[in-house]
Design a protein around this motif. Sequence first.
Motif, PDB file in Angstrom:
ATOM      1  N   LEU A 216       8.907   3.819  -5.308  1.00 40.43           N
ATOM      2  CA  LEU A 216       9.918   4.882  -5.405  1.00 40.43           C
ATOM      3  C   LEU A 216       9.379   6.086  -6.170  1.00 40.43           C
ATOM      4  O   LEU A 216       9.607   7.229  -5.767  1.00 40.43           O
ATOM      5  CB  LEU A 216      11.186   4.352  -6.073  1.00 40.43           C
ATOM      6  CG  LEU A 216      12.024   3.410  -5.217  1.00 40.43           C
ATOM      7  CD1 LEU A 216      13.097   2.741  -6.064  1.00 40.43           C
ATOM      8  CD2 LEU A 216      12.645   4.141  -4.038  1.00 40.43           C
ATOM      9  N   ASN A 217       8.656   5.840  -7.260  1.00 37.75           N
ATOM     10  CA  ASN A 217       8.087   6.953  -8.022  1.00 37.75           C
ATOM     11  C   ASN A 217       7.063   7.724  -7.202  1.00 37.75           C
ATOM     12  O   ASN A 217       7.033   8.952  -7.228  1.00 37.75           O
ATOM     13  CB  ASN A 217       7.455   6.453  -9.322  1.00 37.75           C
ATOM     14  CG  ASN A 217       8.484   6.145 -10.374  1.00 37.75           C
ATOM     15  OD1 ASN A 217       9.485   6.836 -10.496  1.00 37.75           O
ATOM     16  ND2 ASN A 217       8.256   5.091 -11.119  1.00 37.75           N
ATOM     17  N   ALA A 218       6.229   7.021  -6.466  1.00 34.55           N
ATOM     18  CA  ALA A 218       5.177   7.673  -5.681  1.00 34.55           C
ATOM     19  C   ALA A 218       5.726   8.400  -4.466  1.00 34.55           C
ATOM     20  O   ALA A 218       5.261   9.488  -4.129  1.00 34.55           O
ATOM     21  CB  ALA A 218       4.142   6.630  -5.239  1.00 34.55           C
ATOM     22  N   ARG A 219       6.705   7.818  -3.794  1.00 38.02           N
ATOM     23  CA  ARG A 219       7.171   8.378  -2.523  1.00 38.02           C
ATOM     24  C   ARG A 219       8.439   9.208  -2.603  1.00 38.02           C
ATOM     25  O   ARG A 219       8.651  10.081  -1.770  1.00 38.02           O
ATOM     26  CB  ARG A 219       7.408   7.233  -1.537  1.00 38.02           C
ATOM     27  CG  ARG A 219       6.156   6.495  -1.142  1.00 38.02           C
ATOM     28  CD  ARG A 219       5.118   7.418  -0.510  1.00 38.02           C
ATOM     29  NE  ARG A 219       5.567   7.958   0.743  1.00 38.02           N
ATOM     30  CZ  ARG A 219       5.312   7.450   1.924  1.00 38.02           C
ATOM     31  NH1 ARG A 219       4.558   6.381   2.020  1.00 38.02           N
ATOM     32  NH2 ARG A 219       5.765   8.017   3.008  1.00 38.02           N
TER      33      ARG A 219
ATOM     34  N   MET B  13       0.836  -1.186   0.000  1.00 35.99           N
ATOM     35  CA  MET B  13       0.000   0.000   0.000  1.00 35.99           C
ATOM     36  C   MET B  13       0.876   1.243   0.000  1.00 35.99           C
ATOM     37  O   MET B  13       1.814   1.341   0.783  1.00 35.99           O
ATOM     38  CB  MET B  13      -0.883   0.001   1.231  1.00 35.99           C
ATOM     39  CG  MET B  13      -1.794   1.179   1.297  1.00 35.99           C
ATOM     40  SD  MET B  13      -2.994   0.967   2.606  1.00 35.99           S
ATOM     41  CE  MET B  13      -2.542   2.330   3.615  1.00 35.99           C
ATOM     42  N   ILE B  14       0.584   2.186  -0.858  1.00 41.26           N
ATOM     43  CA  ILE B  14       1.340   3.430  -0.950  1.00 41.26           C
ATOM     44  C   ILE B  14       0.543   4.514  -0.246  1.00 41.26           C
ATOM     45  O   ILE B  14      -0.607   4.780  -0.582  1.00 41.26           O
ATOM     46  CB  ILE B  14       1.606   3.803  -2.416  1.00 41.26           C
ATOM     47  CG1 ILE B  14       2.451   2.714  -3.087  1.00 41.26           C
ATOM     48  CG2 ILE B  14       2.295   5.146  -2.514  1.00 41.26           C
ATOM     49  CD1 ILE B  14       2.637   2.904  -4.566  1.00 41.26           C
ATOM     50  N   THR B  15       1.175   5.135   0.743  1.00 41.34           N
ATOM     51  CA  THR B  15       0.525   6.212   1.475  1.00 41.34           C
ATOM     52  C   THR B  15       1.082   7.550   1.011  1.00 41.34           C
ATOM     53  O   THR B  15       2.097   7.607   0.331  1.00 41.34           O
ATOM     54  CB  THR B  15       0.771   6.055   2.989  1.00 41.34           C
ATOM     55  OG1 THR B  15       2.176   6.037   3.225  1.00 41.34           O
ATOM     56  CG2 THR B  15       0.150   4.775   3.507  1.00 41.34           C
TER      57      THR B  15
ATOM     58  N   PRO C 209       6.861  17.134   1.067  1.00 38.18           N
ATOM     59  CA  PRO C 209       7.293  16.670  -0.256  1.00 38.18           C
ATOM     60  C   PRO C 209       8.783  16.329  -0.255  1.00 38.18           C
ATOM     61  O   PRO C 209       9.576  16.968   0.433  1.00 38.18           O
ATOM     62  CB  PRO C 209       7.001  17.871  -1.156  1.00 38.18           C
ATOM     63  CG  PRO C 209       6.939  19.042  -0.267  1.00 38.18           C
ATOM     64  CD  PRO C 209       6.501  18.539   1.074  1.00 38.18           C
ATOM     65  N   PRO C 210       9.163  15.311  -1.035  1.00 40.57           N
ATOM     66  CA  PRO C 210      10.572  14.954  -1.134  1.00 40.57           C
ATOM     67  C   PRO C 210      11.320  15.974  -1.973  1.00 40.57           C
ATOM     68  O   PRO C 210      10.697  16.791  -2.663  1.00 40.57           O
ATOM     69  CB  PRO C 210      10.534  13.593  -1.834  1.00 40.57           C
ATOM     70  CG  PRO C 210       9.288  13.636  -2.641  1.00 40.57           C
ATOM     71  CD  PRO C 210       8.317  14.455  -1.824  1.00 40.57           C
ATOM     72  N   PRO C 211      12.649  15.948  -1.946  1.00 43.46           N
ATOM     73  CA  PRO C 211      13.397  16.835  -2.834  1.00 43.46           C
ATOM     74  C   PRO C 211      12.990  16.572  -4.285  1.00 43.46           C
ATOM     75  O   PRO C 211      12.614  15.464  -4.645  1.00 43.46           O
ATOM     76  CB  PRO C 211      14.854  16.424  -2.612  1.00 43.46           C
ATOM     77  CG  PRO C 211      14.876  15.676  -1.332  1.00 43.46           C
ATOM     78  CD  PRO C 211      13.506  15.092  -1.153  1.00 43.46           C
ATOM     79  N   THR C 212      13.052  17.608  -5.104  1.00 48.99           N
ATOM     80  CA  THR C 212      12.660  17.486  -6.493  1.00 48.99           C
ATOM     81  C   THR C 212      13.891  17.473  -7.385  1.00 48.99           C
ATOM     82  O   THR C 212      14.758  18.324  -7.258  1.00 48.99           O
ATOM     83  CB  THR C 212      11.756  18.663  -6.907  1.00 48.99           C
ATOM     84  OG1 THR C 212      10.619  18.677  -6.054  1.00 48.99           O
ATOM     85  CG2 THR C 212      11.302  18.549  -8.344  1.00 48.99           C
ATOM     86  N   TYR C 213      13.943  16.488  -8.259  1.00 46.34           N
ATOM     87  CA  TYR C 213      15.015  16.388  -9.247  1.00 46.34           C
ATOM     88  C   TYR C 213      14.356  16.381 -10.608  1.00 46.34           C
ATOM     89  O   TYR C 213      13.414  15.647 -10.848  1.00 46.34           O
ATOM     90  CB  TYR C 213      15.840  15.118  -9.025  1.00 46.34           C
ATOM     91  CG  TYR C 213      16.493  15.115  -7.663  1.00 46.34           C
ATOM     92  CD1 TYR C 213      17.674  15.804  -7.456  1.00 46.34           C
ATOM     93  CD2 TYR C 213      15.906  14.466  -6.586  1.00 46.34           C
ATOM     94  CE1 TYR C 213      18.276  15.836  -6.201  1.00 46.34           C
ATOM     95  CE2 TYR C 213      16.496  14.497  -5.332  1.00 46.34           C
ATOM     96  CZ  TYR C 213      17.679  15.174  -5.144  1.00 46.34           C
ATOM     97  OH  TYR C 213      18.261  15.210  -3.911  1.00 46.34           O
TER      98      TYR C 213
ATOM     99  N   LEU D 167      15.362   1.904 -12.183  1.00 48.53           N
ATOM    100  CA  LEU D 167      14.567   1.880 -10.952  1.00 48.53           C
ATOM    101  C   LEU D 167      13.184   2.454 -11.211  1.00 48.53           C
ATOM    102  O   LEU D 167      12.173   1.876 -10.808  1.00 48.53           O
ATOM    103  CB  LEU D 167      15.260   2.683  -9.843  1.00 48.53           C
ATOM    104  CG  LEU D 167      16.561   2.117  -9.290  1.00 48.53           C
ATOM    105  CD1 LEU D 167      17.221   3.143  -8.373  1.00 48.53           C
ATOM    106  CD2 LEU D 167      16.327   0.818  -8.556  1.00 48.53           C
ATOM    107  N   ARG D 168      13.130   3.617 -11.867  1.00 54.54           N
ATOM    108  CA  ARG D 168      11.860   4.283 -12.138  1.00 54.54           C
ATOM    109  C   ARG D 168      10.939   3.443 -13.007  1.00 54.54           C
ATOM    110  O   ARG D 168       9.724   3.489 -12.873  1.00 54.54           O
ATOM    111  CB  ARG D 168      12.105   5.628 -12.815  1.00 54.54           C
ATOM    112  CG  ARG D 168      12.581   6.688 -11.879  1.00 54.54           C
ATOM    113  CD  ARG D 168      12.697   8.005 -12.587  1.00 54.54           C
ATOM    114  NE  ARG D 168      12.649   9.058 -11.585  1.00 54.54           N
ATOM    115  CZ  ARG D 168      12.848  10.324 -11.854  1.00 54.54           C
ATOM    116  NH1 ARG D 168      13.078  10.708 -13.082  1.00 54.54           N
ATOM    117  NH2 ARG D 168      12.785  11.215 -10.893  1.00 54.54           N
TER     118      ARG D 168
END
Length: 88
Positions: free
Chosen positions: A76-79, A1-3, A8-12, A32-33
């Motif tokens: 990884l993409n969501a979080r 489950m993705i919460t 927000p995480p750092p943006t690249y 990975l993505r």
Amino acid sequence: MITTRATPPPTYHSNRELAAALGCDFTTVSRLRNGIRIPGIALTARIIEVFELDEVDRGELLGAMCAGPAECGAWLNARCFGTAPVSA
């Protein structure tokens, strides 16, 4: 489950920027993505550090890694990574 994450995480803006922050090649980030591979131990540690993952996030990441590359990539993409960029 993705919460959802509270902060927000750092943006690249590119795989190259993210790869530089993680200390890996941009092709690794792309894999990975796209759910082609899961990160190894050292890269997992860098992801945890760069994105400041707490205990819950770390547990979810490890669960996603155990579920396979596709689930890990989605997590990884969501979080952490956000939507995969078009550019390298």
